[in-house]
Design a protein around this motif. Structure first.
Motif, PDB file in Angstrom:
ATOM      1  N   UNK A 104       0.872  -1.180   0.000  1.00 37.65           N
ATOM      2  CA  UNK A 104       0.000   0.000   0.000  1.00 37.65           C
ATOM      3  C   UNK A 104       0.904   1.225   0.000  1.00 37.65           C
ATOM      4  N   UNK A 105       0.397   2.319  -0.560  1.00 38.58           N
ATOM      5  CA  UNK A 105       1.231   3.504  -0.680  1.00 38.58           C
ATOM      6  C   UNK A 105       0.418   4.766  -0.476  1.00 38.58           C
ATOM      7  N   UNK A 106       1.128   5.844  -0.187  1.00 35.65           N
ATOM      8  CA  UNK A 106       0.540   7.181  -0.063  1.00 35.65           C
ATOM      9  C   UNK A 106       1.518   8.183  -0.668  1.00 35.65           C
ATOM     10  N   UNK A 107       1.012   9.352  -1.013  1.00 39.63           N
ATOM     11  CA  UNK A 107       1.853  10.436  -1.509  1.00 39.63           C
ATOM     12  C   UNK A 107       1.727  11.622  -0.563  1.00 39.63           C
ATOM     13  N   UNK A 108       2.499  12.673  -0.841  1.00 39.25           N
ATOM     14  CA  UNK A 108       2.505  13.846   0.035  1.00 39.25           C
ATOM     15  C   UNK A 108       2.244  15.109  -0.761  1.00 39.25           C
ATOM     16  N   UNK A 109       1.502  15.998  -0.162  1.00 39.07           N
ATOM     17  CA  UNK A 109       1.317  17.349  -0.681  1.00 39.07           C
ATOM     18  C   UNK A 109       1.076  18.236   0.527  1.00 39.07           C
ATOM     19  N   UNK A 110       1.934  19.230   0.746  1.00 38.95           N
ATOM     20  CA  UNK A 110       1.771  20.089   1.918  1.00 38.95           C
ATOM     21  C   UNK A 110       0.559  20.991   1.797  1.00 38.95           C
ATOM     22  N   UNK A 111       0.318  21.494   0.604  1.00 40.53           N
ATOM     23  CA  UNK A 111      -0.746  22.475   0.410  1.00 40.53           C
ATOM     24  C   UNK A 111      -1.146  22.518  -1.056  1.00 40.53           C
ATOM     25  N   UNK A 112      -2.240  23.202  -1.316  1.00 40.58           N
ATOM     26  CA  UNK A 112      -2.681  23.447  -2.693  1.00 40.58           C
ATOM     27  C   UNK A 112      -2.819  24.959  -2.874  1.00 40.58           C
ATOM     28  N   UNK A 113      -1.979  25.577  -3.703  1.00 38.11           N
ATOM     29  CA  UNK A 113      -2.058  27.028  -3.881  1.00 38.11           C
ATOM     30  C   UNK A 113      -3.420  27.463  -4.430  1.00 38.11           C
ATOM     31  N   UNK A 114      -3.791  28.687  -4.100  1.00 45.85           N
ATOM     32  CA  UNK A 114      -5.036  29.251  -4.626  1.00 45.85           C
ATOM     33  C   UNK A 114      -4.787  30.613  -5.276  1.00 45.85           C
ATOM     34  N   UNK A 115      -3.517  30.978  -5.453  1.00 45.14           N
ATOM     35  CA  UNK A 115      -3.183  32.267  -6.052  1.00 45.14           C
ATOM     36  C   UNK A 115      -3.527  32.326  -7.524  1.00 45.14           C
ATOM     37  N   UNK A 116      -3.545  33.529  -8.091  1.00 44.62           N
ATOM     38  CA  UNK A 116      -3.949  33.711  -9.493  1.00 44.62           C
ATOM     39  C   UNK A 116      -2.980  33.080 -10.494  1.00 44.62           C
ATOM     40  N   UNK A 117      -1.743  32.822 -10.095  1.00 46.09           N
ATOM     41  CA  UNK A 117      -0.764  32.254 -11.017  1.00 46.09           C
ATOM     42  C   UNK A 117      -0.750  30.722 -11.007  1.00 46.09           C
ATOM     43  N   UNK A 118      -1.527  30.108 -10.121  1.00 44.16           N
ATOM     44  CA  UNK A 118      -1.517  28.654 -10.001  1.00 44.16           C
ATOM     45  C   UNK A 118      -2.348  28.032 -11.105  1.00 44.16           C
ATOM     46  N   UNK A 119      -1.768  27.062 -11.838  1.00 39.33           N
ATOM     47  CA  UNK A 119      -2.474  26.442 -12.964  1.00 39.33           C
ATOM     48  C   UNK A 119      -2.776  24.960 -12.753  1.00 39.33           C
ATOM     49  N   UNK A 120      -2.117  24.292 -11.805  1.00 37.96           N
ATOM     50  CA  UNK A 120      -2.318  22.862 -11.547  1.00 37.96           C
ATOM     51  C   UNK A 120      -2.183  22.049 -12.831  1.00 37.96           C
TER      52      UNK A 120
ATOM     53  N   UNK B 200       5.429   9.892  -3.232  1.00 44.95           N
ATOM     54  CA  UNK B 200       6.632  10.058  -2.411  1.00 44.95           C
ATOM     55  C   UNK B 200       6.370  11.027  -1.253  1.00 44.95           C
ATOM     56  N   UNK B 201       7.351  11.100  -0.338  1.00 42.59           N
ATOM     57  CA  UNK B 201       7.392  12.171   0.659  1.00 42.59           C
ATOM     58  C   UNK B 201       8.539  13.106   0.273  1.00 42.59           C
ATOM     59  N   UNK B 202       8.284  14.400   0.338  1.00 45.68           N
ATOM     60  CA  UNK B 202       9.301  15.385  -0.049  1.00 45.68           C
ATOM     61  C   UNK B 202      10.236  15.631   1.126  1.00 45.68           C
ATOM     62  N   UNK B 203      11.359  14.939   1.090  1.00 47.60           N
ATOM     63  CA  UNK B 203      12.221  14.830   2.264  1.00 47.60           C
ATOM     64  C   UNK B 203      12.812  16.154   2.709  1.00 47.60           C
TER      65      UNK B 203
END
Length: 299
Positions: free
Chosen positions: A37-53, A85-88
């Motif tokens: 089993x596995x998981x990934x990492x994301x600290x946050x999701x930007x909401x600024x006007x320059x964020x395109x995802x 992954x985890x961002x070490x």
């Protein structure tokens, strides 16, 4: 053709993420004979006007990787638990080394640690600047700083007394623990570009990539092997379905198609996810049951 080992991503983001969902999927994954089993990492999701995802990341918060895997390990006995992954570099090496070793000891040596240095975008700069700002780590720490981070963690897992003196990290001569369950913890490096993939071959025990284009994925695996990489190659996949309703038949066919493609790239493991769709954990188990039956996995 022998197919790669199969890992299953746990419900660690989205509407069904939580303790009961993790236990349900983790226990089923083990019972049905899958590898990990596995998981990934994301600290946050930007909401600024320059964020395109541009990478199509899930628009929800992600639960902490190591706590989710610790919970899964506590309710299973055999399956590998993997960060993918985890961002070490968002954590000091001594802190992350101790957290990983603790999980490895609690799981009795079942941890495969996939690590990276940011990520989150397909286009340059190949990382999310807001995460580095929030973590208090300069983006310039990537590259040589990431390689030193790996060396510092491995020093923590070695014999006491531990000491590390580098450009970015300093661990004074000291006793550090816990140590891993075995000799060390496998470190699989997540990488996108040829330069970072070649570094993964030099400093890692394996390589993790995401298969968004199978021709590109095959080229990346070949770069890793050409650079002398002999470790485990893990391919994370996102299945495509012909309809919005995912049935056991459509799920099984989609995974089998990707499994054949992953085998042709030379991958050792392929991880699948059911979390990008709002699929209830009980329904995820039904889909995994159908896949395991089709593959004749030893339960």
């Amino acid at each position: 053709m022998n197919h790669p080992r199969i890992g299953v991503s746990l419900p660690h983001f989205g509407p069904h993420a939580g303790p009961d969902a993790v236990v349900t999927v983790a226990r089923a994954t083990e019972r049905l004979g899958f590898h990990a089993v596995s998981v990934s990492e994301r600290l946050l999701m930007p909401v600024g006007p320059d964020w395109t995802n541009d990478a199509g990341l899930p628009e929800s918060h992600v639960w902490d990787s190591l706590e989710m895997l610790t919970w899964a390990a506590a309710h299973t006995e055999r399956i590998r638990v993997s960060t993918g992954i985890v961002n070490s570099i968002f954590q000091p090496p001594i802190v992350l080394a101790r957290r990983l070793a603790t999980l490895d000891r609690l799981s009795r040596g079942r941890l495969d640690a996939g690590i990276g240095q940011g990520g989150g975008t397909m286009e340059p700069p190949h990382y999310i600047p807001e995460e580095f700002i929030a973590a208090g780590v300069p983006a310039s720490r990537r590259g040589a700083g990431f390689a030193e981070h790996v060396a510092a963690m491995r020093a923590c897992w070695g014999p006491d007394p531990v000491e590390h003196r580098g450009r970015h990290y300093h661990i004074p001569r000291s006793m550090v623990g816990p140590k891993p369950f075995g000799d060390t913890i496998p470190l699989f490096i997540g990488a996108l570009t040829r330069h970072t993939i070649e570094r993964a071959a030099r400093i890692g025990d394996g390589f993790i990539t995401v298969a968004l284009d199978w021709d590109e994925t095959q080229a990346k695996v070949q770069w890793y092997r050409d650079a002398g990489g002999t470790g485990t190659v893990v391919v994370n996949t996102i299945q495509a379905y012909p309809d919005t309703l995912i049935t056991p038949a459509t799920f099984t066919e989609a995974v089998l198609n990707d499994l054949d493609r992953a085998a042709k790239t030379g991958a050792d493991e392929m991880h699948i996810t059911l979390n990008l769709k709002p699929i209830h954990p009980d329904s995820q188990v039904e889909l995994l049951d159908a896949l395991a039956d089709r593959l004749h996995l030893p339960s």
